[in-house]
Design a protein around this motif. Structure first.
Motif, short mmCIF file in Angstrom:
data_model
loop_
_atom_site.label_atom_id
_atom_site.label_comp_id
_atom_site.label_asym_id
_atom_site.label_seq_id
_atom_site.Cartn_x
_atom_site.Cartn_y
_atom_site.Cartn_z
N GLU A 90 50.52 -55.07 -66.94
CA GLU A 90 49.70 -56.03 -67.68
C GLU A 90 48.28 -56.10 -67.13
O GLU A 90 47.31 -56.12 -67.91
CB GLU A 90 50.34 -57.42 -67.61
N GLN A 139 46.36 -52.90 -68.00
CA GLN A 139 45.93 -52.90 -69.41
C GLN A 139 44.72 -53.79 -69.61
O GLN A 139 43.80 -53.44 -70.34
CB GLN A 139 47.09 -53.34 -70.31
N ARG A 140 44.72 -54.95 -68.96
CA ARG A 140 43.55 -55.83 -69.05
C ARG A 140 42.32 -55.16 -68.46
O ARG A 140 41.22 -55.25 -69.00
CB ARG A 140 43.82 -57.15 -68.32
N ARG A 172 40.82 -52.65 -70.75
CA ARG A 172 40.16 -53.19 -71.95
C ARG A 172 38.81 -53.83 -71.67
O ARG A 172 38.11 -54.23 -72.60
CB ARG A 172 41.08 -54.23 -72.61
N GLU A 215 44.38 -60.93 -59.75
CA GLU A 215 44.27 -61.72 -60.98
C GLU A 215 42.96 -62.48 -61.04
O GLU A 215 42.31 -62.55 -62.09
CB GLU A 215 45.46 -62.67 -61.09
N ASP A 246 40.06 -61.93 -63.77
CA ASP A 246 39.53 -63.05 -64.56
C ASP A 246 38.01 -63.10 -64.46
O ASP A 246 37.32 -63.39 -65.45
CB ASP A 246 40.12 -64.37 -64.06
N ALA A 290 36.44 -60.40 -66.64
CA ALA A 290 36.50 -60.80 -68.04
C ALA A 290 35.44 -61.86 -68.34
O ALA A 290 34.83 -61.87 -69.41
CB ALA A 290 37.89 -61.32 -68.38
#
Length: 235
Positions: free
Chosen positions: A17, A20-21, A24, A110, A114, A117
C-alpha cells in the motif's frame, strides 16, 4: 555489481500500500513564471535530535501552505516521528519532545509519505533551508528510498536580499520576527516555527513585488545572483 555497492544501504522494503502511494506521487515541478501569488508554496520546519547533518535524526515536521497570497490555515501538516533506541540530546530542552511523545509518534515511513502527499509538486520554503533539505532528504532516503528533488528556497537568504537596510544578514528567525515586529505567540516546535516563517514570508513576498520580482523563477534567479555577490572577493 560495483565494487563499492555493498557500502550503500539497501532500499527499504515497503508494504504494498505504501509503495503504491509512493508511486502515485506527482513529480516535483521546477520553479516557473507564474506570479508569486499564484504559486502554491509549502513552508516547512523540522525539529531534530541535534545539528549534525550526518548523524542526527528528524523528530518532528511542521508545514503550512501559502496560496493566493495568504496562509491557508486549512492546509497544515504536523507529525512527530516515532523513534526507537534514540538518545536525546540538549535539543530536547528547546523543542520539548521527550521520550513519551516520540514513542507515541507516527511510523516514519507513513509520516514521510503523508508529508510528500501534502507537499505535492510545490516548491518548499524554510528558514536555513539547506539544513532542513538535507535532513529531510536523509530521512526520505532511509525510510522510503525516495530522492528529494523539490526546489527549496532559503528564507534566511531571501530576507537580507530584499531588506538590506536591516543589516542583519546572519540573523536567526527570531531576529527577523523582531525586526518586522511580528506577534508570534509560540516558537521552537515545528508547526509553530513553520507558521512564523510563513508570516515572515508574506511580508517578503510583498517586498519582492515592490522590487519587480514577480515570479518564483525570478526570485530564485535574483537570490542566486545575490549569493554569488556575497561570496565574491571584494577589493
Amino acid at each position: 555489481m560495483s565494487l563499492f555497492s555493498w557500502l550503500r544501504p539497501a532500499a527499504p522494503s515497503l508494504p504494498v500500500e505504501l509503495q503504491q502511494r509512493l508511486d502515485r506521487l506527482p513529480s516535483p515541478a521546477a520553479l516557473g513564471e507564474c506570479s508569486l501569488r499564484e504559486q502554491r508554496w509549502v513552508v516547512l520546519d523540522l525539529e531534530t535530535t541535534g545539528l549534525n547533518m550526518n548523524r542526527d535524526r528528524v523528530l518532528s515536521i511542521g508545514a503550512v501552505v501559502i496560496e493566493d497570497g495568504a496562509i491557508d490555515f486549512s492546509q497544515q501538516f504536523e507529525r512527530t516521528l516515532q523513534q526507537t533506541a534514540l538518545k536525546l540530546g540538549p535539543s530536547v530542552l528547546i523543542h520539548g519532545l521527550g521520550p513519551s511523545a516520540i514513542a507515541a509518534g507516527s511510523a516514519p515511513a507513513e509520516a514521510l509519505l503523508d508529508l510528500l502527499a501534502f507537499i505535492g509538486d510545490s516548491p518548499v520554503l524554510a528558514f536555513h533551508a539547506p539544513f532542513d533539505q538535507h535532513m529531510l532528504g536523509r530521512a526520505l532516503k532511509e525510510h522510503l528510498g525516495y530522492k528529494l528533488q523539490h526546489p527549496f528556497l532559503d528564507v534566511a537568504d531571501i530576507a537580507p536580499l530584499l531588506c538590506p537596510q536591516a543589516n542583519i544578514r546572519e540573523a536567526g528567525l527570531d531576529d527577523w520576527i523582531n525586526w518586522f515586529k511580528l506577534e508570534v505567540s509560540e516558537r521552537h516546535h515545528a508547526s509553530a516555527d513553520a507558521l512564523a516563517t510563513a508570516e515572515l514570508m508574506l511580508i517578503l513576498f510583498s517586498r519582492a513585488r515592490q522590487q519587480q520580482i514577480h515570479s518564483p523563477l525570478n526570485l530564485q534567479q535574483r537570490l542566486s545572483q545575490w549569493k554569488r555577490r556575497q561570496h565574491s572577493p571584494s577589493f
